[in-house]
Scaffold this motif. Structure first.
Motif, mmCIF file in Angstrom:
data_model
loop_
_atom_site.group_PDB
_atom_site.id
_atom_site.type_symbol
_atom_site.label_atom_id
_atom_site.label_comp_id
_atom_site.label_asym_id
_atom_site.label_seq_id
_atom_site.Cartn_x
_atom_site.Cartn_y
_atom_site.Cartn_z
ATOM 1 N N LEU A 308 -11.869 4.774 0.588
ATOM 2 C CA LEU A 308 -11.538 4.447 2.229
ATOM 3 C C LEU A 308 -11.334 3.182 2.567
ATOM 4 C CD1 LEU A 308 -14.103 6.876 3.720
ATOM 5 C CD2 LEU A 308 -11.672 7.202 3.920
ATOM 6 N N ALA A 309 -12.022 2.300 1.862
ATOM 7 C CA ALA A 309 -11.714 0.838 2.070
ATOM 8 C C ALA A 309 -10.518 0.405 1.586
ATOM 9 C CB ALA A 309 -12.910 -0.107 1.371
ATOM 10 N N ALA A 310 -9.921 0.775 0.415
ATOM 11 C CA ALA A 310 -8.675 0.488 -0.092
ATOM 12 C C ALA A 310 -7.582 1.135 0.942
ATOM 13 C CB ALA A 310 -8.423 1.209 -1.493
ATOM 14 N N LEU A 311 -7.740 2.145 1.304
ATOM 15 C CA LEU A 311 -6.712 2.876 2.123
ATOM 16 C C LEU A 311 -6.649 1.775 3.440
ATOM 17 C CD1 LEU A 311 -7.362 6.715 1.925
ATOM 18 C CD2 LEU A 311 -5.216 5.281 1.424
ATOM 19 N N GLY A 312 -7.830 1.662 4.122
ATOM 20 C CA GLY A 312 -7.858 0.676 5.226
ATOM 21 C C GLY A 312 -7.151 -0.725 5.113
ATOM 22 N N GLU A 313 -7.593 -1.184 3.795
ATOM 23 C CA GLU A 313 -6.979 -2.486 3.607
ATOM 24 C C GLU A 313 -5.446 -2.430 3.215
ATOM 25 O OE1 GLU A 313 -8.254 -6.644 3.092
ATOM 26 O OE2 GLU A 313 -8.693 -4.730 3.938
ATOM 27 N N MET A 314 -4.660 -1.413 2.962
ATOM 28 C CA MET A 314 -3.463 -1.291 2.834
ATOM 29 C C MET A 314 -2.749 -0.952 4.094
ATOM 30 S SD MET A 314 -2.514 1.234 -0.505
ATOM 31 C CE MET A 314 -3.898 2.730 -0.438
ATOM 32 N N PHE A 315 -3.581 -0.313 5.081
ATOM 33 C CA PHE A 315 -3.100 -0.089 6.312
ATOM 34 C C PHE A 315 -2.938 -1.540 7.066
ATOM 35 C CE2 PHE A 315 -5.336 4.310 7.041
ATOM 36 C CZ PHE A 315 -4.315 5.030 6.418
ATOM 37 N N PHE A 316 -4.061 -2.494 6.686
ATOM 38 C CA PHE A 316 -4.116 -3.872 7.381
ATOM 39 C C PHE A 316 -2.936 -4.606 6.844
ATOM 40 C CE2 PHE A 316 -6.515 -8.038 7.790
ATOM 41 C CZ PHE A 316 -6.362 -8.238 9.086
ATOM 42 N N ARG A 317 -2.543 -4.557 5.578
ATOM 43 C CA ARG A 317 -1.566 -5.136 5.123
ATOM 44 C C ARG A 317 -0.137 -4.587 5.725
ATOM 45 N NH1 ARG A 317 0.944 -6.516 -0.916
ATOM 46 N NH2 ARG A 317 3.224 -6.612 -0.325
ATOM 47 N N ARG A 318 -0.139 -3.366 6.119
ATOM 48 C CA ARG A 318 1.198 -2.902 6.495
ATOM 49 C C ARG A 318 1.458 -3.402 8.094
ATOM 50 N NH1 ARG A 318 4.085 0.858 4.805
ATOM 51 N NH2 ARG A 318 4.667 1.502 6.972
ATOM 52 N N TYR A 319 0.027 -3.600 8.734
ATOM 53 C CA TYR A 319 0.328 -4.050 10.070
ATOM 54 C C TYR A 319 0.756 -5.496 9.925
ATOM 55 C CZ TYR A 319 -1.815 -6.892 13.662
ATOM 56 O OH TYR A 319 -2.029 -7.776 14.804
ATOM 57 N N LEU A 320 0.182 -6.354 8.973
ATOM 58 C CA LEU A 320 0.415 -7.670 8.966
ATOM 59 C C LEU A 320 2.066 -8.005 8.669
ATOM 60 C CD1 LEU A 320 -2.741 -9.117 7.335
ATOM 61 C CD2 LEU A 320 -2.237 -9.388 9.484
ATOM 62 N N GLU A 321 2.345 -7.073 7.863
ATOM 63 C CA GLU A 321 3.911 -7.114 7.496
ATOM 64 C C GLU A 321 4.887 -6.446 8.491
ATOM 65 O OE1 GLU A 321 3.316 -7.071 2.594
ATOM 66 O OE2 GLU A 321 3.922 -5.365 3.740
ATOM 67 N N GLY A 322 4.339 -5.911 9.620
ATOM 68 C CA GLY A 322 5.183 -5.300 10.669
ATOM 69 C C GLY A 322 5.927 -4.013 10.271
ATOM 70 N N ASN A 323 5.066 -3.206 9.178
ATOM 71 C CA ASN A 323 5.532 -1.998 8.683
ATOM 72 C C ASN A 323 4.851 -0.904 9.663
ATOM 73 O OD1 ASN A 323 7.981 -2.692 7.353
ATOM 74 N ND2 ASN A 323 6.364 -3.224 5.579
#
Length: 353
Positions: A308-323
């Motif tokens: 769950l934490a890894a998924l959340g961190e991937m979500f955060f990266r996608r947000y930071l990259e504007g995706n």
């Protein structure tokens, strides 16, 4: 939803041409984005008199294998005639010239997905008990599938599955950290990852596993008595360790004794009400139905929260990259550290089954 983001999801003219070739012409063509999910994108499609659903990955760069919708198509096609209820798949497309990614089309089911609460017809202790029983019995049915008989014998490599899960989700986390580390770090996740590596069970049963089995990935039909009519979101399915599926399901199930949720926006709490089975009762029923023991339960529950934490961190990266335009993604800056703390509590015995 912004028009720009929607245009990245679907080219309506190209999709219509593809559907006409595969399904025949239709006088009615309507499509809208379904916003409930936070990973793959779901589009609701009306094509003539057929109510359908399209599944596709989010736009932009994604971690390897994290959004494999054609895998989802393959497994649901194999399960149509088994005891596992699935929506019938209709078409699968690998041509990125259509909407910019792989996607598939499936029939739409009717009923309720229990995300934030229960429908009024289920608001009594007997119905609540059956909701939990149907949920765990269907998971047991998945684990009982003769995967060779349905043509899934090469769908995965069961030996070493659990060890690979730890490695894979660690890699997903590192992929996310490449970008998110510039905003903040989550040191607890390094410690949790090390503990998981050191405590991987040496042996496990080999079955079909769903990979993302939880209450809001199933649908209950419109009848008064809870009847589970469909299991969704199979893109993580493979052959492996069924106890990982159980640990994942339990990570979303609340008991009244639990501390406040680490991610309140994604955590339903209505199953704390009178009548719903406890996590321990769900485990006991799964053990009875499958004949397997839920050994190493702390490991599997910790692994679930780590994922769950890894998924959340991937979500955060996608947000930071504007995706992504998902308003949940920026909240992962704080929610992922809270998940890491929860994993530590499970390891240390402070959040028991």
């Amino acid at each position: 939803m912004t028009d720009t983001y929607y245009e990245r999801l679907v080219d309506e003219d190209a999709l219509a041409a593809y559907l006409e070739e595969g399904l025949g012409s239709a006088e009615t063509y309507e499509i809208e984005r379904h916003r409930e999910g936070h990973s793959n994108e779901t589009l609701l499609l009306t094509w003539g008199d057929r109510e359908l659903v399209i599944r596709r990955p989010p736009p932009g760069e994604t971690a390897d294998t994290a959004h494999d919708v054609l895998r989802e198509y393959r497994v649901t096609k194999a399960l149509v005639d088994t005891d596992v209820p699935v929506p019938e798949p209709v078409l699968a497309c690998e041509d990125h010239d259509v909407i910019g990614s792989d996607f598939y089309v499936m029939e739409r089911l009717e009923g309720d997905v229990l995300r934030e609460g229960e429908p009024d017809r289920f608001a009594d202790p007997a119905a609540r008990e059956r909701i939990g029983e149907e949920l765990v019995d269907t998971l047991a049915a998945i684990h009982a599938v003769d995967y060779e008989a349905v043509g899934l014998e090469e769908f995965g490599y069961p030996p070493g599955y659990t060890e690979r899960q730890v490695e894979r989700w660690g890699q997903q986390l590192m992929w996310a950290f490449e970008t998110t580390v510039e905003e903040r770090e989550v040191p607890d996740l390094y410690e949790v990852g090390s503990w998981l590596q050191e405590n991987v069970p040496k042996e496990h049963p080999d079955t079909l596993v769903h990979g993302d089995y939880k209450l809001d990935n199933v649908m209950y039909g419109p009848s008064t008595l809870p009847d589970l009519v469909g299991v969704f979101d199979w893109e993580m399915a493979t052959l492996g360790d069924p106890r990982a599926d159980l640990g994942w399901m339990l990570s979303y199930w609340r008991d009244p004794k639990d501390p406040d949720p680490a991610v309140p926006e994604l955590t339903a709490t209505f199953m704390e009400r009178e009548g719903y089975p406890s996590r321990l009762e769900l485990v006991e029923r799964w053990e009875e139905r499958t004949g397997y023991e839920f050994a190493h339960e702390r490991f599997y529950r910790t692994l679930a929260v780590y994922k769950l934490a890894a998924l959340g961190e991937m979500f955060f990266r996608r947000y930071l990259e504007g995706n992504s335009d998902d308003p949940m993604y920026p909240k992962m800056e704080e929610r992922v550290p809270a998940l890491a703390a929860r994993a530590v509590r499970i390891i240390e015995g402070e959040e028991p089954l």
